[in-house]
Design a protein around this motif. Structure first.
Motif, PDB file in Angstrom:
ATOM      1  N   LEU A  18      30.199  31.859  29.146  1.00 27.42           N
ATOM      2  CA  LEU A  18      31.405  32.193  28.380  1.00 27.42           C
ATOM      3  C   LEU A  18      32.568  31.293  28.757  1.00 27.42           C
ATOM      4  O   LEU A  18      33.299  30.804  27.890  1.00 27.42           O
ATOM      5  CB  LEU A  18      31.798  33.659  28.605  1.00 27.42           C
ATOM      6  N   VAL A  19      32.756  31.069  30.061  1.00 22.09           N
ATOM      7  CA  VAL A  19      33.858  30.204  30.481  1.00 22.09           C
ATOM      8  C   VAL A  19      33.549  28.756  30.115  1.00 22.09           C
ATOM      9  O   VAL A  19      34.462  27.995  29.792  1.00 22.09           O
ATOM     10  CB  VAL A  19      34.213  30.392  31.968  1.00 22.09           C
ATOM     11  N   ASN A  20      32.282  28.371  30.115  1.00 19.19           N
ATOM     12  CA  ASN A  20      31.941  27.012  29.708  1.00 19.19           C
ATOM     13  C   ASN A  20      32.263  26.776  28.234  1.00 19.19           C
ATOM     14  O   ASN A  20      32.719  25.692  27.857  1.00 19.19           O
ATOM     15  CB  ASN A  20      30.481  26.697  30.022  1.00 19.19           C
ATOM     16  N   LYS A  24      34.969  24.070  26.862  1.00 18.01           N
ATOM     17  CA  LYS A  24      34.626  23.130  25.790  1.00 18.01           C
ATOM     18  C   LYS A  24      35.704  23.124  24.701  1.00 18.01           C
ATOM     19  O   LYS A  24      36.038  22.093  24.150  1.00 18.01           O
ATOM     20  CB  LYS A  24      33.270  23.504  25.184  1.00 18.01           C
ATOM     21  N   GLN A  25      36.280  24.284  24.439  1.00 17.23           N
ATOM     22  CA  GLN A  25      37.304  24.412  23.403  1.00 17.23           C
ATOM     23  C   GLN A  25      38.667  23.884  23.846  1.00 17.23           C
ATOM     24  O   GLN A  25      39.383  23.293  23.048  1.00 17.23           O
ATOM     25  CB  GLN A  25      37.464  25.874  22.982  1.00 17.23           C
ATOM     26  N   LYS A  28      37.784  20.304  27.545  1.00 15.13           N
ATOM     27  CA  LYS A  28      36.871  19.203  27.266  1.00 15.13           C
ATOM     28  C   LYS A  28      36.054  18.734  28.468  1.00 15.13           C
ATOM     29  O   LYS A  28      34.949  18.295  28.308  1.00 15.13           O
ATOM     30  CB  LYS A  28      37.604  17.996  26.653  1.00 15.13           C
ATOM     31  N   LYS A  29      36.599  18.790  29.700  1.00 11.30           N
ATOM     32  CA  LYS A  29      35.891  18.272  30.863  1.00 11.30           C
ATOM     33  C   LYS A  29      35.179  19.345  31.664  1.00 11.30           C
ATOM     34  O   LYS A  29      34.210  19.055  32.330  1.00 11.30           O
ATOM     35  CB  LYS A  29      36.867  17.592  31.826  1.00 11.30           C
ATOM     36  N   GLY A  30      35.699  20.506  31.675  1.00 10.15           N
ATOM     37  CA  GLY A  30      35.260  21.500  32.639  1.00 10.15           C
ATOM     38  C   GLY A  30      33.980  22.208  32.276  1.00 10.15           C
ATOM     39  O   GLY A  30      33.726  22.511  31.119  1.00 10.15           O
ATOM     40  N   THR A  31      33.197  22.452  33.284  1.00  7.47           N
ATOM     41  CA  THR A  31      32.085  23.385  33.196  1.00  7.47           C
ATOM     42  C   THR A  31      32.006  24.079  34.545  1.00  7.47           C
ATOM     43  O   THR A  31      32.319  23.486  35.570  1.00  7.47           O
ATOM     44  CB  THR A  31      30.729  22.706  32.893  1.00  7.47           C
TER      45      THR A  31
END
Length: 141
Positions: A18-20, A24-25, A28-31
Motif C-alpha cells: 500500500l505504501v509502495n 509511486k503516486q 516516484k523513487k521510494g519503495t
C-alpha cells in the motif's frame, strides 16, 4: 490541528504494498523494503509516509513524502515528530538542500561526515555522488 480521523500508524510489513503504491503516486523513487520500518499518517488513505532504516546500529530517516493536497500543512512535520519520539538513539537523514529549514525546525542539526559513524558517512558519500545532499542528525542523548 488535523481531523480527528488522522492516525499515526507503524505499518505491518504485509501492508508495505500500500505504501509502495503511495510512493509511486507521489514520490516516484521510494519503495519500502522489509528491512525498513514504515510510518504513515492516514485517514481513509495514506496522506504522508516516512521510513526508518537501521544501518549498522544507526538510524536513517528516508522516504518522507506527502500527498500533494496536504503539502505545506504540517503533516510531514507531525509524522516525523511522532517517529522521533519513539527513538532511543540519534536519527540521521540526507535531505535536499532546499529542505534544510524544514529539518532544522524539527531539531535536526547539520553534521560533518567525519563526525558521524562510518556506516552513515560511507552511505552519505555514496548518495551524495548522485546529487548534492545535506547530512543532518537528530541527536538523542
Amino acid at each position: 490541528m488535523f481531523a480527528e480521523n488522522i492516525k499515526f500508524v507503524a505499518l505491518d510489513k504485509q501492508r508495505y504494498p500500500l505504501v509502495n503504491q503511495f510512493y509511486k503516486q507521489v514520490y516516484k523513487k521510494g519503495t519500502a523494503s522489509k528491512d525498513e520500518s514504515v510510518f504513515v499518517l492516514q485517514d481513509k488513505s495514506i496522506l504522508c509516509s516516512a521510513k526508518l532504516k537501521v544501518i549498522g546500529k544507526q538510524l536513517l530517516l528516508t522516504g518522507v513524502a506527502s500527498a500533494p493536497q496536504i503539502r505545506g500543512k504540517g503533516y510531514a512535520s507531525y509524522l516525523i515528530k511522532q517517529i522521533l519520539r519513539q527513538q532511543t538513539s540519534s536519527v540521521y537523514c540526507f535531505p535536499y538542500k532546499h529542505l534544510a529549514t524544514f529539518y532544522l525546525q524539527l531539531g535536526f542539526l547539520p553534521v560533518q561526515a567525519k563526525a558521524v559513524p562510518g556506516v552513515i558517512s560511507k552511505l552519505f558519500a555514496r548518495y551524495n555522488r548522485k546529487q548534492t545532499l545535506l547530512l543532518m542528525c537528530y541527536p538523542i542523548t
